[in-house]
Design a protein around this motif. Sequence first.
Motif, mmCIF file in Angstrom:
data_model
loop_
_atom_site.group_PDB
_atom_site.id
_atom_site.type_symbol
_atom_site.label_atom_id
_atom_site.label_comp_id
_atom_site.label_asym_id
_atom_site.label_seq_id
_atom_site.Cartn_x
_atom_site.Cartn_y
_atom_site.Cartn_z
ATOM 1 N N TRP A 116 7.856 -9.512 -3.203
ATOM 2 C CA TRP A 116 6.964 -8.445 -2.999
ATOM 3 C C TRP A 116 7.504 -7.268 -3.718
ATOM 4 O O TRP A 116 8.910 -6.867 -3.268
ATOM 5 C CB TRP A 116 6.329 -8.153 -1.850
ATOM 6 N N THR A 159 1.217 -11.713 -12.168
ATOM 7 C CA THR A 159 1.609 -12.258 -10.678
ATOM 8 C C THR A 159 2.526 -11.543 -9.811
ATOM 9 O O THR A 159 2.828 -11.929 -8.884
ATOM 10 C CB THR A 159 2.748 -13.369 -11.114
ATOM 11 N N LYS A 200 3.156 -9.135 -6.835
ATOM 12 C CA LYS A 200 2.480 -8.802 -5.564
ATOM 13 C C LYS A 200 2.990 -7.473 -5.281
ATOM 14 O O LYS A 200 4.370 -7.392 -4.647
ATOM 15 C CB LYS A 200 2.841 -9.851 -4.582
ATOM 16 N N TRP A 231 2.182 -3.931 -2.792
ATOM 17 C CA TRP A 231 1.649 -3.020 -1.727
ATOM 18 C C TRP A 231 2.515 -1.595 -1.554
ATOM 19 O O TRP A 231 3.609 -1.674 -1.211
ATOM 20 C CB TRP A 231 1.723 -3.836 -0.511
ATOM 21 N N SER A 235 -1.959 -4.661 -5.414
ATOM 22 C CA SER A 235 -2.339 -5.489 -6.670
ATOM 23 C C SER A 235 -3.323 -6.445 -6.451
ATOM 24 O O SER A 235 -3.416 -6.943 -5.564
ATOM 25 C CB SER A 235 -0.927 -6.092 -7.381
ATOM 26 N N GLU A 280 -2.928 -9.597 -7.392
ATOM 27 C CA GLU A 280 -2.382 -10.767 -7.228
ATOM 28 C C GLU A 280 -2.044 -10.584 -5.451
ATOM 29 O O GLU A 280 -2.333 -11.694 -4.557
ATOM 30 C CB GLU A 280 -1.038 -11.130 -7.637
ATOM 31 N N ALA A 281 -1.439 -9.482 -4.875
ATOM 32 C CA ALA A 281 -1.397 -9.421 -3.600
ATOM 33 C C ALA A 281 -2.862 -9.474 -2.613
ATOM 34 O O ALA A 281 -2.865 -10.015 -1.670
ATOM 35 C CB ALA A 281 -0.821 -7.872 -3.352
ATOM 36 N N VAL A 335 -3.499 -13.551 -2.817
ATOM 37 C CA VAL A 335 -2.628 -14.305 -2.098
ATOM 38 C C VAL A 335 -3.163 -13.841 -0.434
ATOM 39 O O VAL A 335 -2.762 -14.591 0.623
ATOM 40 C CB VAL A 335 -1.267 -14.416 -2.162
ATOM 41 N N SER A 336 -3.370 -12.724 -0.026
ATOM 42 C CA SER A 336 -3.899 -12.404 1.276
ATOM 43 C C SER A 336 -5.174 -12.985 1.639
ATOM 44 O O SER A 336 -5.688 -12.471 2.772
ATOM 45 C CB SER A 336 -3.632 -10.691 1.314
#
Length: 244
Positions: A182, A209, A211, A213, A225, A227-228, A231-232
Amino acid sequence: QMVGLTGRQVAGAFAALGLAIGILWPVPNPHAEANGGGMACPLGYGGEKPAATTKTTARDPHAAWFRRYGGGLNARVYTNASFWTGDAGIPWVQAIAVTEAGRVLAIGNLATVTLAAGPDAPIHHLGGENGDFVVPGLFDTHLHLVSGGFRLAELNLADVKTRDEFVARVAAAAKGLEADQWLVGGGYGSELDEDPTAEWFDHPSIPKTLKAWLLRADAHTGVASREALRVSGIDASTPDPVGG
């Protein structure tokens, strides 16, 4: 009876002693002569009390005082606004001069303030006496020790001012990440000309891709982002949190 101290206790004692010396030890003021002599706070504050240059009444906006800096110090003059000083002896003034270090050099009528600032000082006309209102301010500068320490190893966006700068900094940081790592950090604030959004991470220079924060300087908001968010498990259908 002898009492033994652990290494941690000794280190703590020296740390406390160093902190006390740093706070209490008098430091020579580089402007001491111009200020009238004396020592200064280690952080650069203090100095001689401003000297009155004109006898004033409490309601006279044309009276003035200024610090004995000997003039200028790359000061800027501000006028054409309502300036409230917070000083009962001279609560309202017509103009102020501020040094490039952010210290008030002079207050009072425009002629006296301009004289104190020097002939080359730029004069800024604000929004008018029925518009801009200028008051003394206080910046609450503090540090959360643990999180502040972690931030030293994260992406620092404190000095970015535009979207392009933000994107360039993120793209450069992304190059040094492992595949599943990350990107965390932040520190951007009011200097940034607009609030960042997930769309900013869509720039071609940033991997899809990634991720990321990134927290705002006040840590009350942040930007993730796409992607973040994915996946969250956060998408357009995710309800707002209570109070959010």
